[in-house]
Design a protein around this motif. Sequence first.
Motif, short mmCIF file in Angstrom:
data_model
loop_
_atom_site.label_atom_id
_atom_site.label_comp_id
_atom_site.label_asym_id
_atom_site.label_seq_id
_atom_site.Cartn_x
_atom_site.Cartn_y
_atom_site.Cartn_z
N ASP A 194 -4.56 -48.73 27.92
CA ASP A 194 -5.68 -47.85 27.58
C ASP A 194 -6.74 -48.69 26.89
O ASP A 194 -6.41 -49.50 26.02
N ASP A 195 -7.99 -48.51 27.25
CA ASP A 195 -9.05 -49.31 26.64
C ASP A 195 -9.50 -48.77 25.29
O ASP A 195 -10.26 -49.43 24.58
N ASP A 196 -9.01 -47.59 24.90
CA ASP A 196 -9.37 -47.00 23.62
C ASP A 196 -8.28 -47.31 22.59
O ASP A 196 -7.13 -46.92 22.77
N GLU A 197 -8.64 -48.01 21.53
CA GLU A 197 -7.65 -48.46 20.55
C GLU A 197 -6.93 -47.29 19.88
O GLU A 197 -5.70 -47.33 19.68
N GLU A 213 -5.23 -53.39 26.94
CA GLU A 213 -6.48 -52.64 26.94
C GLU A 213 -7.18 -52.65 28.29
O GLU A 213 -8.23 -52.05 28.44
N LYS A 226 -6.38 -35.75 27.63
CA LYS A 226 -6.88 -36.05 26.29
C LYS A 226 -7.90 -35.00 25.87
O LYS A 226 -8.64 -34.49 26.73
N ASP A 278 -4.13 -45.04 31.19
CA ASP A 278 -5.42 -44.36 31.18
C ASP A 278 -6.02 -44.51 32.57
O ASP A 278 -5.55 -45.32 33.38
N ASP A 290 -6.39 -44.30 21.03
CA ASP A 290 -5.47 -43.68 21.99
C ASP A 290 -4.23 -44.55 22.20
O ASP A 290 -3.11 -44.04 22.31
#
Length: 234
Positions: free
Chosen positions: A10-13, A36, A101, A56, A15
Amino acid sequence: MKLYSSIIVDDDEIDRLTVVSYAKKFPWITISGVFENASTALSFLENNDIDIAFLDIEMPGASGIELRKKALSIPVCVFISSHFESAAETFEIQTLDFIVKPFKFPRFEQTMHRIEEFMNIKIKADLYEQTIGGDAIYVKSGTEKVKIRLHEILYLEALKNYTVIVTESKRHYVLKGLTEFLTEDFFRQFVRIHRSFAVMSAKINKVNTSEIELVNGTNLPIGRSYKNDLQNQL
């Protein structure tokens, strides 16, 4: 206790940390890698075997869907994304679950129970067999036979090389592919709505653009290639 390895991409830390925190609550899963982007995850997968992938969808570079297509050997894939409109597409590439999400622990826990169930049945599937007679299907587990009447079945779900027969009270597992089931006269009232799902027409309560609602409130995705078959059946 058998341990299953996993990766989180997932590129969102925030998350990523959320999934890591939630996954650590289950002692039967290990986190082998947290990434990520898809490219670093694919590099890791070249030299490592993984049981479960939490992915993601929208990420810089390759998407989670593209990653899954290159890593179909991973037994379990769960997508965690805000792009709920992509859910139907993900189920076409052997996805076990889709979490929208933002989400909280109870929803993640539901997915984890499903993963555990899938892994356990994957091991025990060869203990099951089915025979058909009259208006019922008999599912054998060990020395016992369970009688399931046709009208009790809500839908059929394909999981790898076996099929789940879902009623309102239980899920029964048979070592037989969904396509093979649907060729039998006994299941002629079922219509395939997705690569992974077939439902009894009489159990459909509502049809939307991308999903159907069954009489018990269950929602199932409609695959794009199955929309015409569904419309013709109804």
